[in-house]
Enzyme design. Structure first.
Site, short mmCIF file in Angstrom:
data_model
loop_
_atom_site.label_atom_id
_atom_site.label_comp_id
_atom_site.label_asym_id
_atom_site.label_seq_id
_atom_site.Cartn_x
_atom_site.Cartn_y
_atom_site.Cartn_z
N ASP A 118 25.01 22.46 -14.10
CA ASP A 118 25.41 22.25 -15.47
C ASP A 118 26.65 23.14 -15.64
O ASP A 118 26.73 24.18 -15.01
CB ASP A 118 24.27 22.72 -16.37
CG ASP A 118 24.65 22.62 -17.82
OD1 ASP A 118 24.95 21.50 -18.24
OD2 ASP A 118 24.67 23.65 -18.51
N ASP A 123 18.65 21.51 -20.71
CA ASP A 123 18.57 21.32 -19.26
C ASP A 123 17.13 21.25 -18.77
O ASP A 123 16.89 20.87 -17.64
CB ASP A 123 19.25 22.50 -18.53
CG ASP A 123 20.74 22.53 -18.80
OD1 ASP A 123 21.32 21.45 -19.01
OD2 ASP A 123 21.32 23.63 -18.83
N ASP A 134 20.99 26.27 -17.74
CA ASP A 134 20.52 27.43 -18.52
C ASP A 134 20.06 27.08 -19.92
O ASP A 134 19.48 27.90 -20.59
CB ASP A 134 21.63 28.48 -18.61
CG ASP A 134 22.74 28.00 -19.54
OD1 ASP A 134 23.02 26.78 -19.51
OD2 ASP A 134 23.31 28.81 -20.29
#
Length: 619
Positions: free
Chosen positions: A323, A518, A514
């Site tokens: 991400d 997610d 994080d």
């Protein structure tokens, strides 16, 4: 072993106590001069204490149709030992097995404990106002329609509508978007966002269980069912080894008497000896211990791995997906570029923008001040007008200054020509003249580029997923030389991308993130890694691996540790099976006593255990 996930409590109620008592009884029955009957009773007691749950599991698994696992193998071998009066051997096997179990259990518990400590750091309370005073309460106790107060730096604990005040929210935990959001009275806000500046009163619209975060956690549980837990290493090994050994023992007891006409009694005893020798003590104790040592070695390096299965999957990773915000980047804004027009210089442009924003604590104002780097004093700021989400209009030393979005300038009839840029672009005008723009964007973490190049060197494909626009994504992807990226993704699309990557690639797919958003992706990937320092609770819960200090380079550490741990596991298996094969062939020919076999087994166990402990010291 395979039951760990479900039966924590009943299985590990007091195994330490149980097995210690068994060991004491075992020692007594060997050392004290008991009569045979009494000795048998003592051994049987020790056996049931140490191995009762193994026998119970073997039987219940047969009923469930999961026949060949390590429990059955140990049950057959130990009952065989009882049949030929080798009681100590039977008890010894069970005690060793329980010690191995205990070590693996401890490793997982320790990692869990560090994780729960990590999650307690975060503020999870709501401020309720009573008689002009604020009280902190548990968000679960807040009712619909209650008014809560959120101050600067606090996390919004529940979904609701602002009834008073305005604020700048950091929504990156929820949306993964790094851009701050301005909110004012009448706006709806979601829990999980952090108030970076301002004070707001919120009327609660949804109870805790109905909140966005709770919904996302539900998504997580849903994703959990899609990801079948890999079976335990030993269990998988036992699936092939057990039937082979049992078949060999049956043939050994029946073929020689039938073909050679020799005594059935003799070959039956040999077959039982064969079974007892075949019991893989060394494996049963050293495999869990290797995982224990590997998990311990990793946690010394700031990487928490939740159990042996995750360790094993890590060693097979071929694709690493990241991400962007907060994982590859710091999630912090910085001035990246200053684009002055002809009528202005870069210094003048930055100074004008900074002074005009100097009254504000908005993240953009803060990053301008940081880039400007000088003390701001004796300036004459008047007529301050703020336009939520657009920018500000002020009089600075009697010049009219506009700082904000392109739209703000165009609404004031100032024509703007600018190249598209990656990041947030702040436009500046002075007395109706366009001075230029300043690009503010997220900063890449210091060790991101080296992480990507190390992964590529390990022949692991790297991919970046982000909710940001393609320009921002492209700029960062080029900077860090990542193989591939996908931009403008919503959380659900991230899950789809992961599924697609899992279909296209043979190796395992790892995902690093994080944010709360997610969590479903972390669950869905073969292995999910969460950033523990900044990461949200949901991400840490959902992940298989947690990185304590938010450094992407620790992913490389985790991969190297898992590789080394599995190499040690495989050495132990090869070594134990090699020695086994030798003794089994001697035992089948009657050239090996039971005790010789036991000593061989214990010797192999000790060497394998020493080898396992190498996984603790991992550079």
């Amino acid at each position: 072993m395979c039951e760990h996930n479900h039966s924590h409590h009943h299985h590990h109620s007091s195994p330490v106590l149980r097995v210690s008592i068994a060991a004491v009884i075992f020692a007594a029955s060997i050392l004290l001069p008991f009569s045979d009957t009494l000795r048998l009773c003592f051994f049987a007691a020790a056996y049931l204490l140490a191995g009762g749950d193994v026998v119970y599991k073997a039987v219940s698994h047969i009923v469930k149709g999961k026949i060949f696992d390590e429990n059955l193998l140990m049950t057959i071998a130990t009952l065989g030992a009882f049949a030929i009066k080798e009681y100590p051997e039977a008890v010894m096997v069970m005690i060793l097995y329980q010690i191995g179990e205990y070590f693996q259990h401890r490793a997982v518990e320790k990692s869990r404990h560090s994780i729960s400590k990590l999650m307690d750091i975060r503020p999870d309370y709501a401020n309720i106002e009573k008689d002009g005073k604020l009280f902190k309460v548990n968000p679960e106790t807040v009712a619909l329609g209650d008014i809560i107060v959120v101050k600067t730096g606090e996390k919004i604990p529940l979904d609701g509508t602002i009834i008073e005040g305005q604020a700048v929210l950091d929504t990156s935990a929820l949306t993964g978007e790094s851009l701050p959001r301005n909110v004012k009275t009448q706006d709806g806000v979601l829990n999980g966002c952090i108030n970076t500046n301002g004070m707001i009163k919120i009327k609660v619209e949804k109870t805790f269980g109905e909140s966005t975060v709770a919904k996302i956690l539900e998504l997580v549980e849903h994703a959990e069912t899609k990801k079948s837990k890999t079976e335990n290493f030993i269990t998988r090994f036992a699936r092939y080894y057990t039937p082979a050994v049992v078949l060999a023992a049956v043939l050994l007891s029946s073929l020689p008497p039938l073909i050679l006409g020799s005594s059935f009694q003799l070959w039956f005893e040999r077959a039982l000896t064969f079974l007892v020798i075949s019991c893989p003590c060394a494996l049963v104790i050293s495999v869990p211990l290797s995982f224990f040592a590997g998990i311990g070695g990793a946690s010394r390096n700031g990487v928490l791995i939740k159990g042996g299965n995750s360790m094993e999957t890590l060693s097979k990773v071929r694709v690493a997906v990241f991400d962007k915000t907060g994982t590859l980047t710091k999630g912090v804004f910085q001035v990246q570029k200053i684009n002055p027009q002809k009528i202005s210089s870069a210094d003048e442009l930055l100074e004008t923008a900074t002074l005009a924003e100097s009254f504000s604590n908005h993240p953009i104002a803060l990053s301008l001040k940081q880039a400007y780097g000088k003390e701001i004093k004796n300036i004459n700021l008047t007529n301050i007008e703020e336009f939520a989400g657009k920018g500000v209009k002020v009089s600075l030393n009697d010049d009219e200054i506009l700082v904000g979005s392109k739209r703000l300038l165009e609404q004031n009839n100032i024509s703007v020509n600018a190249q598209p840029e990656a990041g947030t672009v702040v436009f500046v005008a002075k007395n109706k003249h366009y001075l230029g723009n300043i690009v503010i964007s997220d900063e890449i973490k210091d060790d991101t580029p080296q992480t990507i190049s190390q992964l590529n060197a390990m022949e692991i494909k790297t991919v970046m997923l982000t909710g940001d626009n393609s320009q921002s994504a492209q700029a960062i992807a080029e900077k860090i030389k990542i193989d591939n990226f996908y931009a403008n993704l919503l959380p659900a699309q991230k899950v789809e991308k992961i599924e697609q990557l899992m279909l296209e690639n043979t190796g395992k797919v790892l995902f690093v993130g994080d944010g709360i958003n997610d969590a479903p992706v972390l669950m869905r990937a073969d292995i999910g890694i969460a950033m523990g320092g900044l990461g949200s609770d949901a991400a840490i819960e959902a992940a298989d691996v947690v990185i304590m200090d938010d450094k992407p380079s620790k992913i490389v550490t985790a991969l190297k540790i898992s590789g080394k741990t599995l190499a040690i596991v495989k050495q132990n298996i090869a070594f134990a099976l090699g020695v086994k094969a030798l003794f089994l062939s001697l035992g089948a020919l009657g050239m090996m006593t039971m005790w010789g076999a036991v000593f061989a087994d214990v010797g192999v166990s000790v060497l394998a255990v020493l080898n396992s402990l190498r996984a603790l010291r991992i550079k």
